[in-house]
Design an enzyme around this catalytic site. Structure first.
Site, short mmCIF file in Angstrom:
data_model
loop_
_atom_site.label_atom_id
_atom_site.label_comp_id
_atom_site.label_asym_id
_atom_site.label_seq_id
_atom_site.Cartn_x
_atom_site.Cartn_y
_atom_site.Cartn_z
N GLU A 291 0.84 -1.20 0.00
CA GLU A 291 0.00 0.00 0.00
C GLU A 291 0.87 1.25 0.00
O GLU A 291 1.98 1.24 0.53
CB GLU A 291 -0.90 -0.02 1.24
CG GLU A 291 -1.92 -1.13 1.15
CD GLU A 291 -2.81 -1.27 2.38
OE1 GLU A 291 -3.91 -1.82 2.23
OE2 GLU A 291 -2.41 -0.85 3.48
N CYS B 90 3.51 8.64 0.83
CA CYS B 90 4.04 7.72 1.83
C CYS B 90 4.15 6.36 1.15
O CYS B 90 3.14 5.78 0.76
CB CYS B 90 3.09 7.69 3.02
SG CYS B 90 3.51 6.45 4.24
N CYS C 237 6.58 -6.95 6.80
CA CYS C 237 7.69 -6.41 7.60
C CYS C 237 8.16 -7.49 8.56
O CYS C 237 7.37 -8.32 9.01
CB CYS C 237 7.20 -5.19 8.39
SG CYS C 237 8.54 -4.30 9.21
N CYS D 185 6.99 -4.92 15.56
CA CYS D 185 6.61 -3.90 16.54
C CYS D 185 5.17 -4.20 16.98
O CYS D 185 4.29 -4.41 16.13
CB CYS D 185 6.69 -2.50 15.95
SG CYS D 185 8.34 -2.06 15.39
N CYS E 60 1.94 -2.17 15.58
CA CYS E 60 1.84 -1.86 14.16
C CYS E 60 1.13 -2.98 13.39
O CYS E 60 1.47 -4.15 13.53
CB CYS E 60 3.24 -1.65 13.58
SG CYS E 60 3.23 -1.25 11.82
N GLY F 207 7.06 -1.90 5.76
CA GLY F 207 8.43 -2.39 5.69
C GLY F 207 9.45 -1.48 6.35
O GLY F 207 9.14 -0.37 6.78
N GLU F 208 10.66 -1.99 6.43
CA GLU F 208 11.78 -1.25 7.04
C GLU F 208 12.76 -0.87 5.93
O GLU F 208 13.49 -1.72 5.42
CB GLU F 208 12.44 -2.14 8.11
CG GLU F 208 13.76 -1.62 8.63
CD GLU F 208 13.73 -0.18 9.11
OE1 GLU F 208 12.83 0.21 9.86
OE2 GLU F 208 14.65 0.58 8.71
N SER G 221 12.28 6.76 7.09
CA SER G 221 11.95 6.49 8.49
C SER G 221 12.38 5.08 8.84
O SER G 221 12.11 4.12 8.10
CB SER G 221 10.45 6.64 8.69
OG SER G 221 10.10 6.30 10.01
N LEU H 278 11.14 6.12 17.52
CA LEU H 278 11.77 5.86 18.82
C LEU H 278 10.77 5.23 19.80
O LEU H 278 11.00 4.15 20.30
CB LEU H 278 12.34 7.18 19.36
CG LEU H 278 13.29 7.07 20.53
CD1 LEU H 278 14.52 6.25 20.17
CD2 LEU H 278 13.71 8.45 21.01
N CYS I 201 -0.62 5.98 9.88
CA CYS I 201 0.61 5.30 10.31
C CYS I 201 0.28 3.99 11.02
O CYS I 201 -0.54 3.96 11.93
CB CYS I 201 1.36 6.14 11.35
SG CYS I 201 2.10 7.59 10.72
N1 SAH Z 1 9.87 0.59 9.59
C1 SAH Z 1 9.97 2.02 9.46
C2 SAH Z 1 8.96 2.58 8.48
C3 SAH Z 1 7.53 2.48 8.93
S1 SAH Z 1 7.01 4.07 9.30
C4 SAH Z 1 9.85 2.66 10.82
O1 SAH Z 1 9.58 1.95 11.78
O2 SAH Z 1 10.08 3.86 10.94
C5 SAH Z 1 5.54 3.86 10.12
C6 SAH Z 1 5.49 4.76 11.34
O3 SAH Z 1 4.24 4.59 12.00
C7 SAH Z 1 6.56 4.40 12.34
O4 SAH Z 1 6.98 5.56 13.01
C8 SAH Z 1 5.79 3.50 13.29
O5 SAH Z 1 6.41 3.40 14.54
C9 SAH Z 1 4.48 4.21 13.35
N2 SAH Z 1 3.36 3.36 13.75
C10 SAH Z 1 3.27 2.02 13.64
N3 SAH Z 1 2.07 1.61 14.10
C11 SAH Z 1 1.41 2.71 14.50
C12 SAH Z 1 0.11 2.92 15.02
N4 SAH Z 1 -0.73 1.91 15.21
N5 SAH Z 1 -0.26 4.20 15.30
C13 SAH Z 1 0.59 5.23 15.06
N6 SAH Z 1 1.82 5.08 14.56
C14 SAH Z 1 2.22 3.84 14.29
#
Ligand code: SAH
Length: 348
Positions: free
Chosen positions: A96, A109, A116, A120, A123, A167-168, A199, A223, A341
């Site tokens: 997506e 985005c 992934c 986390c 997510c 993804g990362e 990111s 973070l 996000c």
């Molecule tokens: N893997 C990379 C790119 C993904 S960016 C990274 O971790 O940065 C997606 C962003 O959304 C990241 O900052 C992630 O921590 C955040 N995110 C993930 N799940 C979320 C959620 N349920 N609500 C808000 N932010 C979230």
């Protein structure tokens, strides 16, 4: 019987390889430049579009190569204008990407991997196991699709790109940087490096590599906690890639690039909403010049994670701002279509 060879994705060839291909077939190396212009700048989806090439040349290319263009399968529009694309790849897998309109900018985005591997806990993408990396052209195509939608639906140009989809990106570094090269090249989309943000969950050794490579795009780190125990409990990568290693990598990044780092941070009830958590974030922010985006949590189910109260967020913001750290509270966009996000999970 001779089995048909699978055709090569022509956009995976380096310029020199394409030149050599034409030389090997008794043509001029200059032909490669014409083809590349069609492939990247004009984003051609078929060899037949390449009208300044002779028909035999087009047939030759068709016999050897494929153009693995993405296809935008479904497009959903949020009440707030956000657009989410479900993108089908040449092998049928789906990722997506999202267009986020704002007053002064339109941001794409984009995804860097199918699924992934990072797990986390908050997510939605983490629940899709990582299937493969996206190629540079699949990343590039997502940007082109959103650029076209920006022009079509908003009459405005695409201004920014964030690698915050599925993804990362730093675990697919070669393809992500190859895509960025094309996005910023005059032979591609000619966009400015400073409009691009990658990111990452904070893969330390790759942050060091980026610094060594002298990359010119922006770095954001998800973070979410600046205390190891807390971070490990929500982001398993922290076990093998703890905060002191991340801090060392960021010091190195800043020393080499002199560019600020953005931290993304969600505050959750009972997880990282205490004064000690905020103080730890402040301390971490002093490691290198940085700014903070406090992101609104987008619930992915009715599980353990709940957004902290506005009061807690305001306390966080006041503390950081008092110490000179620019802090913004980022409201989510596209929540109604699961485009915000952490919500990207191929549900459409
Ligand atoms: N893997 C990379 C790119 C993904 S960016 C990274 O971790 O940065 C997606 C962003 O959304 C990241 O900052 C992630 O921590 C955040 N995110 C993930 N799940 C979320 C959620 N349920 N609500 C808000 N932010 C979230």
């Amino acid at each position: 019987m001779v089995e048909a060879q699978p055709k090569r994705d022509i956009r995976k060839l380096k310029s020199d390889e394409l030149k050599q291909f034409f030389l090997d077939h008794g043509d001029k190396p200059f032909r490669a430049l014409q083809v590349e212009e069609w492939l990247w700048k004009k984003s051609a989806k078929s060899f037949d579009q390449m009208t300044n090439l002779s028909v035999p040349t087009r047939e030759l290319l068709k016999a050897h190569f494929s153009i693995n263009h993405i296809r935008v399968d479904t497009m959903q529009r949020s009440a707030d204008g956000t657009i989410k694309n479900a993108v089908v790849l040449h092998d049928g897998l789906v990722v997506e990407s999202v267009l986020i309109p704002a007053e002064k900018r339109i941001t794409a985005c984009v995804s860097s991997q199918v699924g992934c591997s990072l797990a986390c806990k908050f997510c939605a993408t983490a629940r899709l196991k990582r299937q493969r990396n996206l190629s540079a052209d699949e990343i590039y195509d997502q940007v082109v699709a959103i650029k076209e939608q920006a022009e079509l639906f908003f009459g405005r140009p695409l201004t920014n790109i964030v690698f915050m989809g599925m993804g990362e990106p730093l675990l697919n570094y070669a393809n992500v940087t190859a895509a960025i090269d094309k996005i910023t090249s005059q032979k591609g989309l000619g966009m400015a490096m400073k409009r691009i943000t990658v990111s990452t969950v904070g893969v330390s050794k790759m942050i060091i590599k980026m610094a060594d490579d002298g990359v010119k795009f922006n770095l954001a780190v998800s973070l979410h906690a600046a205390i190891d125990k807390t971070r490990s409990s929500i982001m398993p990568i922290n076990d093998s890639n703890p905060l002191d290693e991340l801090a060392a990598a960021l010091r190195y990044w800043y020393q080499k690039t002199k560019r600020k780092v953005t931290y993304e941070y969600v505050v959750w009830q009972g997880i990282n909403d205490s004064e000690a958590d905020a103080q730890a974030l402040l301390k971490f922010c002093k490691i290198v010049p940085s700014k903070v985006n406090l992101i609104e949590y987008n619930p992915i189910d009715d599980g353990d994670f709940k957004q902290a109260s506005d009061e807690v967020l305001t306390n966080y913001m006041d503390l950081l701002e008092r110490h000179g750290i620019t802090t913004r509270i980022r409201k989510s966009r596209g929540k109604d279509i699961d485009a915000a996000c952490g919500q990207l999970a191929n549900k459409s």
